[in-house]
Write an enzyme that holds these catalytic residues in place. Structure first.
Site, PDB file in Angstrom:
ATOM      1  N   ASP A   1       0.829  -1.070   0.139  1.00 28.59           N
ATOM      2  CA  ASP A   1       0.046  -0.026  -0.067  1.00 28.59           C
ATOM      3  C   ASP A   1       0.707   1.263   0.197  1.00 28.59           C
ATOM      4  O   ASP A   1       1.992   1.178   0.131  1.00 28.59           O
ATOM      5  CB  ASP A   1      -0.975  -0.063   1.096  1.00 28.59           C
ATOM      6  CG  ASP A   1      -0.205  -0.167   2.545  1.00 28.59           C
ATOM      7  OD1 ASP A   1       0.993  -0.346   2.544  1.00 28.59           O
ATOM      8  OD2 ASP A   1      -1.069  -0.430   3.602  1.00 28.59           O
TER       9      ASP A   1
ATOM     10  N   ASN B   1      -7.006  -0.760  14.464  1.00 25.95           N
ATOM     11  CA  ASN B   1      -8.641  -0.877  14.103  1.00 25.95           C
ATOM     12  C   ASN B   1      -8.721  -2.221  13.373  1.00 25.95           C
ATOM     13  O   ASN B   1      -9.779  -2.299  12.835  1.00 25.95           O
ATOM     14  CB  ASN B   1      -9.072   0.216  13.510  1.00 25.95           C
ATOM     15  CG  ASN B   1      -8.482   0.400  12.071  1.00 25.95           C
ATOM     16  OD1 ASN B   1      -7.740  -0.139  11.714  1.00 25.95           O
ATOM     17  ND2 ASN B   1      -9.061   1.505  11.409  1.00 25.95           N
TER      18      ASN B   1
END
Ligand code: GLP
Length: 258
Positions: free
Chosen positions: A78, A147
């Site tokens: 990414d 998260n």
């Protein structure tokens, strides 16, 4: 391109090495084992604080086991949309500095996301095509967001996507800004890019092996979600449940409940 036969499904392997040095060695050994079995492995690489120690010991540890890194093909997971490879927050730059330049990887071996491509949708398609042309990912090394995100696949994302552009949560932008060592970036952390470009969970789940690295006390809830073994769209890491070859190396401080 020869491929390893798909291995029979096995339960997730989970280890809590005792301390940071043992964590890095265990993770590096997983990578080296994969490259020993298939020297031209296609490897997906994470950014972040977690893999820094692994990357720092990998070249010497591979050499000590007479395993060559020069045949592998490297992709990154990414990056932030809009950042060129020379930007201090660029993940391409991070991967080059922490691993690829140190092992002398050639251009032929490396395909990093072009996060500053004028047409990101076209770049996503080209990236997927490059992964397919390389024979698919043999080993995806993943970090974990607090998260539950993996790469830049945030809570609530679809689990069937390939490389795509995505909006980042505020939590991720803040957590990652704190990881950047360049002080000018820290001061501008509220300007961290809002968009990421990322391999999707569809791509990651097709990897023949997955090595998930979980480091830091802030990852407790996300690790617990995985260990509860119930797929939950709000915890993207649970998309890895049922993968036939998943190894999790976790911080020993997360072994016992808080
Ligand atoms: C970023 C990256 C993830 C990485 C995560 C964890 O969000 N996109 O790929 O796994 O940070 O980072 P750290 O290792 O610094 O906790």
């Amino acid at each position: 391109m020869s491929r390893e036969p798909r291995r029979k499904s096995q339960p997730m392997q989970l280890a809590f090495p005792d301390g940071p040095a043992a964590f890095d060695c265990a993770a590096a050994d997983c990578v080296i084992d994969a490259l020993a079995a298939k020297p031209d492995s296609v490897v997906a690489l994470p950014t972040g604080r977690t893999p820094v120690g692994v990357y720092s010991i990998l070249p010497r540890r591979a050499a000590s086991r007479s395993v060559l890194l020069c045949g592998a093909r490297w992709f990154n997971l990414d990056d932030y949309v809009g950042l060129g490879v020379d930007h201090p927050m660029s993940y391409a730059r991070f991967i080059r500095e922490h691993l690829l330049d140190r092992i002398g990887a050639s251009d032929r071996q490396v395909r990093l996301l072009r996060a500053d491509a004028p047409d990101c949708a076209a770049e996503c398609r080209a990236y997927d095509a490059a992964i397919t042309a390389a024979g698919g990912i043999d080993l995806a090394i993943l970090g974990l967001g607090a998260n539950g995100h993996i790469a830049f696949n945030e809570p609530g994302c679809a689990w069937d996507r390939d490389t795509h552009v995505t909006e980042l949560t505020e939590q991720t932008r803040i957590a990652n800004a704190a990881a950047v060592s360049d002080p000018s970036c820290l001061q501008r952390s509220n300007l961290a890019p809002r968009l990421g470009i990322t391999m999707g969970i569809g791509t990651l789940r097709r990897a023949r092996r997955i090595l998930l690295l979980v480091k830091g006390l802030g990852k407790r809830a996300a690790l617990n979600a995985l260990l509860q073994a119930v797929p939950d769209a709000q915890w993207p890491v649970t998309s890895l449940l049922g993968h036939p070859d998943l190894t999790v190396i976790a911080d020993s401080r997360l072994r016992s409940p808080a």
